[in-house]
Scaffold this motif. Structure first.
Motif, mmCIF file in Angstrom:
data_model
loop_
_atom_site.group_PDB
_atom_site.id
_atom_site.type_symbol
_atom_site.label_atom_id
_atom_site.label_comp_id
_atom_site.label_asym_id
_atom_site.label_seq_id
_atom_site.Cartn_x
_atom_site.Cartn_y
_atom_site.Cartn_z
ATOM 1 N N GLY A 3 16.506 8.567 54.111
ATOM 2 C CA GLY A 3 16.049 7.438 54.923
ATOM 3 C C GLY A 3 14.974 7.572 55.471
ATOM 4 N N PRO A 4 14.472 6.648 56.359
ATOM 5 C CA PRO A 4 13.312 6.797 57.098
ATOM 6 C C PRO A 4 13.180 8.189 58.024
ATOM 7 N N ARG A 5 14.437 8.476 58.584
ATOM 8 C CA ARG A 5 14.500 9.795 59.435
ATOM 9 C C ARG A 5 15.712 10.455 58.896
ATOM 10 N N PRO A 6 15.511 11.135 57.720
ATOM 11 C CA PRO A 6 16.594 11.885 56.731
ATOM 12 C C PRO A 6 17.312 12.827 57.698
ATOM 13 N N ARG A 7 18.658 13.113 57.652
ATOM 14 C CA ARG A 7 19.204 13.912 58.468
ATOM 15 C C ARG A 7 20.418 14.858 57.722
ATOM 16 N N LEU A 8 20.628 16.094 57.972
ATOM 17 C CA LEU A 8 21.689 16.831 57.482
ATOM 18 C C LEU A 8 22.554 17.044 58.674
ATOM 19 N N THR A 9 23.951 16.695 58.675
ATOM 20 C CA THR A 9 24.913 16.778 59.804
ATOM 21 C C THR A 9 25.672 18.048 59.274
ATOM 22 N N VAL A 10 25.671 19.082 59.946
ATOM 23 C CA VAL A 10 26.342 20.441 59.421
ATOM 24 C C VAL A 10 27.459 20.569 60.515
ATOM 25 N N THR A 11 28.411 20.512 59.951
ATOM 26 C CA THR A 11 29.734 20.793 60.499
ATOM 27 C C THR A 11 30.701 21.924 59.908
ATOM 28 N N ALA A 12 31.232 22.769 61.099
ATOM 29 C CA ALA A 12 32.098 23.909 60.518
ATOM 30 C C ALA A 12 33.658 23.622 60.969
#
Length: 529
Positions: free
Chosen positions: A501-510
């Motif tokens: 998207g316009p502000r791409p994101r990785l949401t990293v969860t452990a």
């Protein structure tokens, strides 16, 4: 103290590279001893060139039965009763159109193949499989000789974003028959255009209850692929790169059977750790890996360095590296690619960063760039050789194993904290630096930290942790560090949600083995492509 039978005496192993160990073992075990347990005969399908480890096989004369091992007096069994196990998928270089389907059989079989289709009732396409016969002689008084048969089918020309069904079989066992319907597997190719998806990651798994439990939790995340950052099964329990380590090839059978429940539907993308170097099979210790895995062949030398490759899925470029090549801590394979891997890394990071549609670069490998455990801590070879390239090309996330814990840094640039990233925090690789994650709690025996754990719901922030990194002369350079932000001594894995998207994101969860969340943070980019 000398090792028993054909192992390398400890006084020699301390001074030998893995290639020298390989030559020593081959000299010690006579060709007659090897061929007695591994020569192929007519009526079986087995690998040629067994002394080289993994090799392509040719169909021999048809036989009414499969054989347990080639050779006179070999036990036979009705081929229709030889069931495949240990299925594991891997992408080709293009996950939209290529899939590698691999499996194992306990006996040599005739004309193995894969059936594939878009319906489980119409497996109309048939793809022949390659046989890789791996012979392991008796390397000590306690270990028997072992013959293993690994089968690999390269499926090309698939359509992007499509769910496929497949069955693995051979001349005496057709997976399309109704009685084998329960063994039909499935996978989905990468989409043509970027969309939201999840991938998972860990390192250092082995065979255990905790390893199996992690696998089932991973399956519940519905990942598009999984990254395994080395130290796969621990057939070699010591991992020092010395032949006094020994290794039990049978452990691979247990590992692949354990992994089948996930890897039969989720591409299981692996790279090599120190426990994955097995000196018997090839000069660099990777002949066993070449027999057991089919990975993308776009690295600097796929036959010499099978754990070095790249692929792109959606808006994420992924690079797998072999840190044995640069490790100061365990230098037995240091420099085995003569710098080719590092030169390739520089080129490939640049290519992926310039590729339209790629927002994030994720790199995974075994030895840690940044960790504070009491066991291995940080490898200065990784820092000296690769971290400058990660910063040059603005890598967004680095995933390691080696240390059997979960640990996560703040955003680091130039060896220093550029931005503090607490639990629920975030970083931008362009603005803030790179977050490094150690995800080595996949199932092997856990390590410890020199300080208390600090994780979601149990935060115990410290201004400094006393740790060390390995230097080029094999010593520990001890110092206090301020970048260790999250520490968890427990079995765990990563789940990474990717949003374009316009502000791409990785949401990293452990996630812990219990399902409890122990960490969460975000990696963002300034703007989507």
């Amino acid at each position: 103290m000398d090792t028993p039978r054909f192992g390398i005496p400890e006084r020699l192993a301390r001074r030998m590279t893995l290639a020298e160990q390989h030559e020593y073992l081959r000299d010690r075990l006579s060709r007659r001893r090897v061929l007695r347990g591994g020569a192929a005969t007519a009526g079986t399908v087995a690998g040629a060139g067994l002394l080289g480890g993994a090799a392509c096989a040719a169909d021999a004369k048809p036989a009414p039965a499969a054989t347990r091992r080639p050779g006179p007096g070999a036990a036979t069994v009705d081929g229709a009763r030889v069931a495949p196990f240990g299925r594991h998928l891997a992408f080709g270089a293009d996950p939209r159109t290529q899939m590698r389907i691999s499996w194992q059989v306990p006996f040599a079989v005739r004309k193995p193949y894969v059936r594939i289709g878009t319906s489980p009732l119409e497996l109309t396409r048939k793809v022949e499989a390659e046989v890789r016969h791996l012979h392991t002689p008796s390397l000590s008084d306690e270990l028997p000789a072992v013959d293993q048969f690994y089968l690999h089918a390269a499926v090309e020309g698939l359509r992007p974003g499509v769910t496929y069904y497949y069955g693995v079989g051979h001349a005496d066992r057709d997976p399309a028959e109704p009685r084998h319907f329960a063994s039909v597997g499935t996978f989905r190719t990468a989409p043509e255009r970027p969309g939201k998806f999840v991938f998972t990651a860990f390192g250092d798994q082995g065979v255990s209850y905790d390893a199996l439990a992690n696998d089932q939790l991973i399956l519940g995340q519905n990942p598009s692929f999984h990254l395994h950052a080395g130290d796969l099964c621990y057939a070699d329990t010591t991992g020092h790169g010395k032949k006094s380590d020994l290794y039990d090839a049978r452990v691979w059978d247990s590992f692949l059977a354990q992994t089948d429940s996930v890897a039969a539907s989720v591409p299981w993308m692996v790279t090599t750790g120190n426990h994955d170097m097995e000196a018997w099979y090839s000069p660099d210790g990777y002949g066993g890996q070449l027999a057991r895995w089919s990975l993308p062949d776009n690295g600097p030398d796929p036959r010499k360095a099978p754990g070095v490759y790249s692929f792109a899925y959606g808006n994420v470029g992924v690079i797998a590296l072999d840190a044995n090549d640069v490790s100061y801590e365990i230098p037995v394979n240091k420099g085995y690619t003569d710098g080719a891997q590092t030169r390739w890394l520089d080129r490939r990071l640049g290519q992926l960063r310039d590729r339209p549609g790629i927002d994030f670069l994720v790199v995974f490998f075994h030895h840690c760039a940044y960790s504070t455990t009491s066991a291995h801590a940080s490898d200065g070879g990784v820092r000296d050789t690769w971290v400058p390239l990660f910063e040059k090309h603005q890598v967004d996330l680095v995933i390691n194993g080696h240390n059997h814990v979960y640990e996560r840094t703040d955003a680091i640039r130039g060896g220093k904290v550029a931005r503090r990233v607490p639990v629920e925090g975030g970083a931008d690789a362009v603005r803030d630096g790179i977050v490094y994650v150690t995800a080595g709690g996949a199932g092997a025996k856990l390590y410890g930290f020199p300080v208390p754990d600090s994780y979601e719901g149990h935060v115990k922030d410290l201004d400094e942790v006393k740790s060390y990194h390995w230097t080029e002369d094999g010593e520990k350079n001890r110092a206090g560090v301020d970048w260790s932000r999250v520490r968890y001594t427990g079995f765990s894995f990563l789940a990474v949600e990717v949003e374009p998207g316009p502000r791409p994101r990785l949401t990293v969860t452990a996630l812990a083995e219990s399902g409890e969340r122990v960490d969460r943070f975000e990696v963002t980019r300034p703007g989507g492509q």
